[in-house]
Design a protein around this motif. Sequence first.
Motif, mmCIF file in Angstrom:
data_model
loop_
_atom_site.group_PDB
_atom_site.id
_atom_site.type_symbol
_atom_site.label_atom_id
_atom_site.label_comp_id
_atom_site.label_asym_id
_atom_site.label_seq_id
_atom_site.Cartn_x
_atom_site.Cartn_y
_atom_site.Cartn_z
ATOM 1 N N SER A 24 0.823 -1.212 0.000
ATOM 2 C CA SER A 24 0.000 0.000 0.000
ATOM 3 C C SER A 24 0.856 1.261 0.000
ATOM 4 N N THR A 25 1.096 1.817 1.158
ATOM 5 C CA THR A 25 1.733 3.129 1.257
ATOM 6 C C THR A 25 3.250 3.105 1.248
ATOM 7 N N GLY A 26 3.825 1.949 1.499
ATOM 8 C CA GLY A 26 5.281 1.850 1.582
ATOM 9 C C GLY A 26 5.732 1.751 3.023
ATOM 10 N N VAL A 27 6.931 1.244 3.190
ATOM 11 C CA VAL A 27 7.475 1.013 4.522
ATOM 12 C C VAL A 27 8.880 1.575 4.589
ATOM 13 N N GLY A 28 9.206 2.170 5.722
ATOM 14 C CA GLY A 28 10.556 2.674 5.944
ATOM 15 C C GLY A 28 11.446 1.549 6.445
ATOM 16 N N PRO A 29 12.587 1.885 6.998
ATOM 17 C CA PRO A 29 13.530 0.877 7.477
ATOM 18 C C PRO A 29 12.936 0.007 8.589
ATOM 19 N N VAL A 30 13.248 -1.293 8.512
ATOM 20 C CA VAL A 30 12.781 -2.254 9.506
ATOM 21 C C VAL A 30 13.953 -3.153 9.868
ATOM 22 N N PHE A 31 14.240 -3.237 11.161
ATOM 23 C CA PHE A 31 15.345 -4.048 11.654
ATOM 24 C C PHE A 31 14.794 -5.313 12.300
ATOM 25 N N HIS A 32 15.374 -6.463 11.964
ATOM 26 C CA HIS A 32 14.971 -7.742 12.571
ATOM 27 C C HIS A 32 15.940 -8.061 13.693
ATOM 28 N N GLY A 75 23.042 -8.786 16.546
ATOM 29 C CA GLY A 75 22.154 -9.932 16.588
ATOM 30 C C GLY A 75 20.974 -9.852 15.659
ATOM 31 N N GLY A 76 21.129 -9.167 14.563
ATOM 32 C CA GLY A 76 20.036 -9.066 13.612
ATOM 33 C C GLY A 76 20.518 -8.454 12.317
ATOM 34 N N GLY A 77 19.593 -7.966 11.558
ATOM 35 C CA GLY A 77 19.924 -7.333 10.289
ATOM 36 C C GLY A 77 18.720 -6.575 9.755
ATOM 37 N N TRP A 78 18.974 -5.770 8.760
ATOM 38 C CA TRP A 78 17.917 -4.962 8.159
ATOM 39 C C TRP A 78 17.033 -5.828 7.270
ATOM 40 N N LEU A 79 15.764 -5.934 7.608
ATOM 41 C CA LEU A 79 14.790 -6.582 6.741
ATOM 42 C C LEU A 79 14.483 -5.628 5.587
ATOM 43 N N VAL A 80 14.303 -4.360 5.928
ATOM 44 C CA VAL A 80 14.158 -3.281 4.943
ATOM 45 C C VAL A 80 15.209 -2.247 5.321
ATOM 46 N N PRO A 81 16.281 -2.144 4.539
ATOM 47 C CA PRO A 81 17.373 -1.241 4.920
ATOM 48 C C PRO A 81 17.004 0.231 4.760
ATOM 49 N N PRO A 82 17.659 1.101 5.526
ATOM 50 C CA PRO A 82 17.450 2.541 5.367
ATOM 51 C C PRO A 82 17.854 2.983 3.966
ATOM 52 N N ARG A 83 17.152 3.971 3.470
ATOM 53 C CA ARG A 83 17.467 4.531 2.150
ATOM 54 C C ARG A 83 18.176 5.863 2.342
ATOM 55 N N THR A 84 18.800 6.302 1.301
ATOM 56 C CA THR A 84 19.544 7.562 1.392
ATOM 57 C C THR A 84 18.628 8.759 1.572
ATOM 58 N N ASP A 85 17.333 8.636 1.220
ATOM 59 C CA ASP A 85 16.425 9.779 1.378
ATOM 60 C C ASP A 85 15.934 9.937 2.814
ATOM 61 N N GLY A 86 16.284 8.996 3.706
ATOM 62 C CA GLY A 86 15.915 9.115 5.110
ATOM 63 C C GLY A 86 14.463 8.817 5.418
ATOM 64 N N ALA A 87 13.726 8.244 4.451
ATOM 65 C CA ALA A 87 12.304 7.951 4.661
ATOM 66 C C ALA A 87 12.110 6.970 5.814
ATOM 67 N N VAL A 88 11.045 7.162 6.572
ATOM 68 C CA VAL A 88 10.672 6.278 7.677
ATOM 69 C C VAL A 88 9.211 5.866 7.476
ATOM 70 N N THR A 89 8.743 4.957 8.302
ATOM 71 C CA THR A 89 7.363 4.496 8.219
ATOM 72 C C THR A 89 6.438 5.512 8.881
ATOM 73 N N ASP A 90 5.342 5.817 8.219
ATOM 74 C CA ASP A 90 4.340 6.724 8.764
ATOM 75 C C ASP A 90 3.642 6.027 9.944
ATOM 76 N N PRO A 91 3.624 6.641 11.131
ATOM 77 C CA PRO A 91 3.040 5.992 12.307
ATOM 78 C C PRO A 91 1.560 5.643 12.149
ATOM 79 N N ALA A 92 0.782 6.496 11.517
ATOM 80 C CA ALA A 92 -0.645 6.214 11.334
ATOM 81 C C ALA A 92 -0.834 5.003 10.421
ATOM 82 N N GLN A 93 -0.038 4.940 9.370
ATOM 83 C CA GLN A 93 -0.118 3.792 8.460
ATOM 84 C C GLN A 93 0.360 2.518 9.154
ATOM 85 N N LEU A 94 1.390 2.633 9.986
ATOM 86 C CA LEU A 94 1.883 1.478 10.733
ATOM 87 C C LEU A 94 0.811 0.976 11.702
#
Length: 127
Positions: free
Chosen positions: A39-47, A84-103
């Motif tokens: 849908s709206t897209g997702v920002g960085p996510v760490f596992h 002890g983990g890794g980026w499931l969705v790595p950070p992008r150079t544009d600094g985008a994050v996940t919108d809290p309302a969408q999350l």
Amino acid sequence: MEKRNAAGHSPEVVVPAARDVVTVPFRQGLEAVDLLRLSTGVGPVFHDHAADSLAFLVPLGTADGWDLPGSQCHRRGGGSTPCGGGWLVPPRTDGAVTDPAQLRQAMGAAARTIELVDGFAQPPAVS
């Protein structure tokens, strides 16, 4: 093409700026990642393997009003990524994050999906 390690995570170390972090159980978080990607897209996510959780990077200030049961939101300073983990969705150079309302919406939909799937997985009661 993005390189991934055997666990499916992006192995490169990216140091995102200070952000708030919403931490959720792995199963619900993974379902939310899929919903957000569609849908709206997702920002960085760490596992975080040790905690069996996913951490969504969200805008600073989100922790001040976060109250979704089953999740935690806290401030994380910029700097090294947790061990002890890794980026499931790595950070992008544009600094985008996940919108809290969408999350929040995706987390609710994920919880309902898991509840439905688990209901189908239970064998019928025998009288």
